[in-house]
Design an enzyme around this catalytic site. Structure first.
Site, PDB file in Angstrom:
ATOM      1  CD  GLN A 291       0.056   1.658 -10.311  1.00 22.61           C
ATOM      2  OE1 GLN A 291       0.133   1.979  -9.361  1.00 22.61           O
ATOM      3  NE2 GLN A 291      -1.138   1.023 -10.747  1.00 22.61           N
TER       4      GLN A 291
ATOM      5  CD  GLU B 236      17.785  12.579 -15.881  1.00 21.25           C
ATOM      6  OE1 GLU B 236      18.638  13.728 -16.170  1.00 21.25           O
ATOM      7  OE2 GLU B 236      17.332  12.611 -14.794  1.00 21.25           O
TER       8      GLU B 236
ATOM      9  CE1 TYR C 212      16.548  10.506 -23.611  1.00 18.95           C
ATOM     10  CE2 TYR C 212      16.607  11.726 -21.631  1.00 18.95           C
ATOM     11  CZ  TYR C 212      16.045  10.851 -22.441  1.00 18.95           C
ATOM     12  OH  TYR C 212      14.832  10.182 -22.304  1.00 18.95           O
TER      13      TYR C 212
ATOM     14  CG  HIS D 228      16.582   7.364 -18.973  1.00 17.64           C
ATOM     15  ND1 HIS D 228      15.900   8.000 -17.822  1.00 17.64           N
ATOM     16  CD2 HIS D 228      16.161   8.452 -19.853  1.00 17.64           C
ATOM     17  CE1 HIS D 228      15.313   8.679 -18.173  1.00 17.64           C
ATOM     18  NE2 HIS D 228      15.323   9.335 -19.608  1.00 17.64           N
TER      19      HIS D 228
ATOM     20  NE  ARG E  17      16.961  17.117 -15.299  1.00 14.04           N
ATOM     21  CZ  ARG E  17      16.024  16.440 -15.816  1.00 14.04           C
ATOM     22  NH1 ARG E  17      15.266  16.841 -16.594  1.00 14.04           N
ATOM     23  NH2 ARG E  17      15.628  15.166 -14.805  1.00 14.04           N
TER      24      ARG E  17
HETATM   25  P1  NAP Z   1      -3.048 -10.581  -9.648  1.00 15.55           P
HETATM   26  O1  NAP Z   1      -2.077  -9.348 -10.104  1.00 15.55           O
HETATM   27  O2  NAP Z   1      -4.127 -10.890 -10.494  1.00 15.55           O
HETATM   28  O3  NAP Z   1      -2.283 -11.912  -9.268  1.00 15.55           O
HETATM   29  C1  NAP Z   1      -2.830 -12.823  -8.862  1.00 15.55           C
HETATM   30  C2  NAP Z   1      -1.775 -14.148  -8.654  1.00 15.55           C
HETATM   31  O4  NAP Z   1      -2.474 -15.115  -8.096  1.00 15.55           O
HETATM   32  C3  NAP Z   1      -1.130 -14.272 -10.101  1.00 15.55           C
HETATM   33  O5  NAP Z   1       0.237 -14.358  -9.392  1.00 15.55           O
HETATM   34  C4  NAP Z   1      -1.668 -15.515 -10.382  1.00 15.55           C
HETATM   35  O6  NAP Z   1      -0.686 -16.730 -11.037  1.00 15.55           O
HETATM   36  C5  NAP Z   1      -2.156 -16.071  -9.108  1.00 15.55           C
HETATM   37  N1  NAP Z   1      -3.392 -17.183  -9.244  1.00 15.55           N
HETATM   38  C6  NAP Z   1      -4.691 -16.737  -9.951  1.00 15.55           C
HETATM   39  N2  NAP Z   1      -5.635 -17.590  -9.964  1.00 15.55           N
HETATM   40  C7  NAP Z   1      -5.076 -18.506  -8.938  1.00 15.55           C
HETATM   41  C8  NAP Z   1      -5.524 -19.471  -8.367  1.00 15.55           C
HETATM   42  N3  NAP Z   1      -6.765 -20.108  -8.541  1.00 15.55           N
HETATM   43  N4  NAP Z   1      -4.771 -20.329  -7.449  1.00 15.55           N
HETATM   44  C9  NAP Z   1      -3.594 -19.997  -7.241  1.00 15.55           C
HETATM   45  N5  NAP Z   1      -3.046 -18.903  -7.537  1.00 15.55           N
HETATM   46  C10 NAP Z   1      -3.652 -18.055  -8.479  1.00 15.55           C
HETATM   47  O7  NAP Z   1      -3.766 -10.161  -8.381  1.00 15.55           O
HETATM   48  P2  NAP Z   1      -3.368  -9.390  -7.061  1.00 15.55           P
HETATM   49  O8  NAP Z   1      -1.858  -9.747  -6.843  1.00 15.55           O
HETATM   50  O9  NAP Z   1      -4.167 -10.070  -5.951  1.00 15.55           O
HETATM   51  O10 NAP Z   1      -3.253  -7.869  -7.556  1.00 15.55           O
HETATM   52  C11 NAP Z   1      -4.534  -7.354  -7.376  1.00 15.55           C
HETATM   53  C12 NAP Z   1      -4.232  -6.070  -8.315  1.00 15.55           C
HETATM   54  O11 NAP Z   1      -3.854  -4.998  -7.505  1.00 15.55           O
HETATM   55  C13 NAP Z   1      -3.359  -6.437  -9.477  1.00 15.55           C
HETATM   56  O12 NAP Z   1      -3.876  -6.294 -10.679  1.00 15.55           O
HETATM   57  C14 NAP Z   1      -2.457  -5.028  -9.436  1.00 15.55           C
HETATM   58  O13 NAP Z   1      -2.442  -4.321 -10.585  1.00 15.55           O
HETATM   59  C15 NAP Z   1      -2.935  -4.391  -8.058  1.00 15.55           C
HETATM   60  N6  NAP Z   1      -1.355  -4.049  -7.435  1.00 15.55           N
HETATM   61  C16 NAP Z   1      -0.713  -3.470  -8.066  1.00 15.55           C
HETATM   62  C17 NAP Z   1       0.619  -3.163  -7.371  1.00 15.55           C
HETATM   63  C18 NAP Z   1       1.686  -2.543  -8.087  1.00 15.55           C
HETATM   64  O14 NAP Z   1       2.627  -2.382  -7.317  1.00 15.55           O
HETATM   65  N7  NAP Z   1       1.274  -1.865  -8.824  1.00 15.55           N
HETATM   66  C19 NAP Z   1       0.651  -3.753  -6.307  1.00 15.55           C
HETATM   67  C20 NAP Z   1      -0.260  -4.563  -5.446  1.00 15.55           C
HETATM   68  C21 NAP Z   1      -1.535  -4.618  -6.166  1.00 15.55           C
HETATM   69  P3  NAP Z   1      -0.858 -17.967 -11.808  1.00 15.55           P
HETATM   70  O15 NAP Z   1      -2.370 -17.768 -12.429  1.00 15.55           O
HETATM   71  O16 NAP Z   1       0.050 -17.926 -12.658  1.00 15.55           O
HETATM   72  O17 NAP Z   1      -0.821 -18.893 -10.678  1.00 15.55           O
HETATM   73 FE1  SF4 Z   2       2.516   9.705 -12.125  1.00 16.61          FE
HETATM   74 FE2  SF4 Z   2       0.445  10.312 -10.880  1.00 16.61          FE
HETATM   75 FE3  SF4 Z   2       1.415   8.403  -9.698  1.00 16.61          FE
HETATM   76 FE4  SF4 Z   2       2.792  10.794  -9.358  1.00 16.61          FE
HETATM   77  S1  SF4 Z   2       0.642   9.815  -8.708  1.00 16.61           S
HETATM   78  S2  SF4 Z   2       3.780   8.996 -10.267  1.00 16.61           S
HETATM   79  S3  SF4 Z   2       2.221  11.587 -11.430  1.00 16.61           S
HETATM   80  S4  SF4 Z   2       0.734   8.633 -11.815  1.00 16.61           S
END
Ligand code: NAP
Ligand code: SF4
Length: 674
Positions: A340, A165, A167, A253, A215
């Protein structure tokens, strides 16, 4: 006869026998740094009770300069031995075996005191390392050997010497870092002297009847990495030096090729380990994206290795092996490789846990005890928040009913699983289905619960989720405008040129969905080509000379946000770069700092900055709204108006920055208190 004869077969190491072929790989959880050794012990003991053949601890520093960061846990002094003994005793009492990983971070240490083969700064640390002189190298060897001897005294069954990795030990192997001209640099013979010397002297110090895992980086995934011939030469020398087992390391990494994220195909690198089979006579372990007993079984049956390493799956479910052995694979909480709650936490200096199992690393604090007065509880909403609450309540002995107006459980997980690279979400939904059935929960799907329907329950949990935010853009009611729900859930037809409004997690997901035909995650060869991974026999470090070769995008997509900052800044710490790189490879245009002026038949009209300058038409066929979400609280409000006091969780509680991690954690913690 078990379904997993290879996986569950014992492994005879001569002086000791492992009860099966499953290794819990090393994870840096942050537990050891709490210095709450009871908590550390309970984490490992739970996994030992769950039947894993051998566990490896998180990386322990052999000295201060080798710690991943200042204050990183280690075995620096004899005083540490008694703390570690609490862990090994508890593991042995639970019938398990545990090895301590010795991790010297070299130039990856987040410290001005870091050291390496040469003074070559790594791209992932702000600190240039000090090049060690011969005495300095001798000190590092001696500290690693001392740590191994202390590990034996502390009751460990073995040590894993971390040589992959990117290291410290890895930093001597390749000319990418090692520019030395003395006996520790230059020829490969010289560059591999350090790891071989470490293994030889560790073996000398610990005696013959102690597990010594090395490893070894089998595919560096960096420019000027090791050739396959060098990997084999090193493996043979490490065996001759006294190693008991060789474990596989995949990628440094600093590599810009994903190695463990959810979009990496399952068992994506077991073919690399397989190349080593037959070259050495000690057992070989393979690793990376193995997350079900069947995948592990197939890997071993295919002759890719003698043993499989899984790490994150043991955060998701400590009883992985026991459930597999009992024929209950559908009851195993699946690791969806999201990073996450584990790696993203580690890299943010937070305690690790698991998105699907918030009890991981919180075993002593988040306890689901039997309820003293079992109640009848309604949970409204069968998304991650509702499901995790319902299952934890049922585990405590409550009588639970779930209501959801949709005709399937899973909530937003059902949209996430449509996105290429997020196929693991299918398994998570299946797991929840199996759990709900097993727990005997009363499931009312396709039912809109109202105040009257909930009247007779002792308690009500509202997990009704979110509704899309209305961005209020002129012309958004036109026929060329869709919401992310239309696209991901209803599969609405989408034009060739698309503007995606909103670049949060969902905007990125939708963009990825729109530019991809099929999913490279489901096609290993396509994925390897997409990211430029070559056979290390053909290209140093397994980096294809022609670079990444993604398929052409199937649509022309522009992803927009109003904020002027880099798009995707708030995506996962360890995975955001992968999403950005994927979209860049698909020529997605990322535009920040826009104002949405209006939508018409030509497309989306925008301007830039506070002064609304440089008006521009983004000529597209379809506009997809992904502008965030708001809590769906209408039922909660109606219940409160009727004099009830519902528990509101997940997106219905707070929609901003909502993700399944927070929803599941909140639901489980609520259930522990009702
Ligand atoms: P979000 O992360 O809060 O993003 C919302 C987007 O909309 C932002 O880009 C924001 O950017 C824009 N926005 C906000 N208000 C707006 C408005 N009034 N008019 C136009 N644009 C606006 O929400 P999301 O994409 O709906 O996701 C929801 C949650 O699901 C997220 O918090 C995320 O953690 C989770 N999620 C996570 C993943 C992942 O891969 N980990 C994948 C999908 C969803 P601006 O305000 O700059 O325009
Ligand atoms: Fe990490 Fe749990 Fe997501 Fe697996 S499911 S990657 S252990 S947070």
């Amino acid at each position: 006869m078990t379904t997993y004869p290879h996986l569950l077969a014992p492994l005879d190491l001569g002086f000791t026998t492992l009860k099966n072929r499953v290794l819990m790989g090393s994870m840096h959880t942050g537990l050891e740094e709490t210095k709450d050794w009871n908590r550390v012990a309970e984490f490992y003991a739970a996994r030992a009770r769950g039947g894993v053949g051998l566990m490896v601890t998180g990386g322990m520093a052999p000295n201060n300069e080798g710690g991943v960061f200042p204050g990183a846990a280690g075995l620096f002094s004899d005083a540490d031995i008694s703390n570690h003994k609490i862990v090994t005793d508890r593991v042995h009492d639970a019938g398990g075996k545990i090895a301590m990983q010795i991790l010297h971070a070299g130039r990856y240490a987040y410290s001005p005191d870091c050291v390496s083969s040469s003074a070559v700064k790594s791209p992932i640390s702000p600190f240039p390392p000090k090049a060690l002189d011969a005495d300095g190298i001798e000190k590092q060897i001696s500290d690693i050997v001392t740590a191994a001897a202390r590990a034996r005294e502390a009751g460990y069954d073995g040590v894993e010497v971390m040589g992959s990795e990117g290291y410290f030990l890895n930093q001597f192997l390749v000319t990418h870092v090692n520019k030395r001209e003395d006996e520790w640099g230059g020829s490969y013979e010289n560059r591999m002297r350090l790891p071989v010397e470490v293994v030889r002297r560790v073996r000398e110090a610990v005696g013959p009847d102690f597990i010594l895992i090395y490893r070894l980086s089998m595919i560096d995934l960096i420019p000027n990495g090791s050739t396959w011939a060098e990997v084999v030469q090193l493996a043979k020398a490490i065996e001759a030096g006294g190693a008991t087992i060789l474990n596989t390391g995949i990628g440094w990494h600093e590599a810009r090729i994903p190695t463990i994220a959810t979009s990496v195909p399952r068992r994506a690198f077991t073919w690399v380990t397989k190349k080593l089979m037959g070259e050495v006579s000690i057992p070989v372990i393979t690793s990376n994206r193995i997350n079900t007993p069947q995948v592990g079984e197939d890997v071993l049956a295919d002759g890719c290795a003698d043993m499989v390493s899984m790490a994150r799956p043991f955060l998701a479910d400590p009883d992985f092996v026991a459930k597999a052995a009992a024929g209950q694979a559908t009851q195993i909480a699946p690791c969806i490789a999201c990073n996450q709650a584990c790696l993203d936490h580690t890299f943010s200096g937070k305690m690790s846990s698991c998105l699907v199992n918030p009890r991981a690393c919180h075993e002593t604090e988040l306890v689901l005890t039997p309820a003293s007065h079992p109640k009848s509880i309604a949970v409204v909403g069968a998304g991650p928040a509702g499901l995790s609450t319902a299952l934890a309540l049922a585990e405590r002995g409550h009588k639970v009913s779930i209501f959801d107006k949709a005709d399937q459980l899973g909530g937003q997980l059902n949209m996430a699983k449509q996105v290429p690279g997020k196929e693991e979400f299918w398994g998570l939904v299946d797991y929840y289905k199996a759990q709900v059935a097993r727990a005997g929960i009363d499931l009312h799907l396709g039912v809109t619960a109202d105040v009257a329907a909930l009247a007779d329950f002792d308690d009500v949990v509202i997990a009704t989720g979110v509704t899309p935010r209305d961005p209020k853009i002129e012309g958004q009611d036109g026929p060329n405008v869709l919401s992310y729900i239309d696209v991901l859930r209803h599969k609405a037809p989408v034009g060739q040129r698309v503007a995606v409004i909103g670049a949060g997690g969902i905007g990125f997901d939708v963009a990825e969905y729109l530019v991809t035909d099929g999913s490279p995650t489901e096609d290993l060869q396509a994925w390897l080509e997409e990211w430029g991974v070559a056979d290390p026999s053909d290209a140093r470090g397994g980096v294809a000379p022609q670079g990444p070769k993604p398929d052409a995008p199937v649509r022309e997509v522009t992803l927009l946000q109003r904020k002027a900052q880099k798009l995707g800044k708030n995506l996962g710490k360890t995975t955001g770069w992968i999403h950005r790189a994927t979209l860049q490879m698909k020529s997605v245009k990322m535009v920040g700092g826009v104002n949405y002026e209006r939508i018409d038949a030509q497309g989306l009209h925008v301007s830039y900055g506070e002064a609304r300058e440089n008006p521009e038409l983004i000529a597209v066929d379809t506009i997809v709204l992904c502008a965030g979400q708001l809590p769906e609280r209408s039922l909660a409000d109606a219940l409160i108006a009727a004099g009830r006091t519902p528990h509101v969780i997940g997106g219905a509680d707070v929609a901003a920055e909502l993700d399944a991690k927070r929803a599941i954690d909140q639901g489980t913690r609520l259930a522990a208190t009702l």
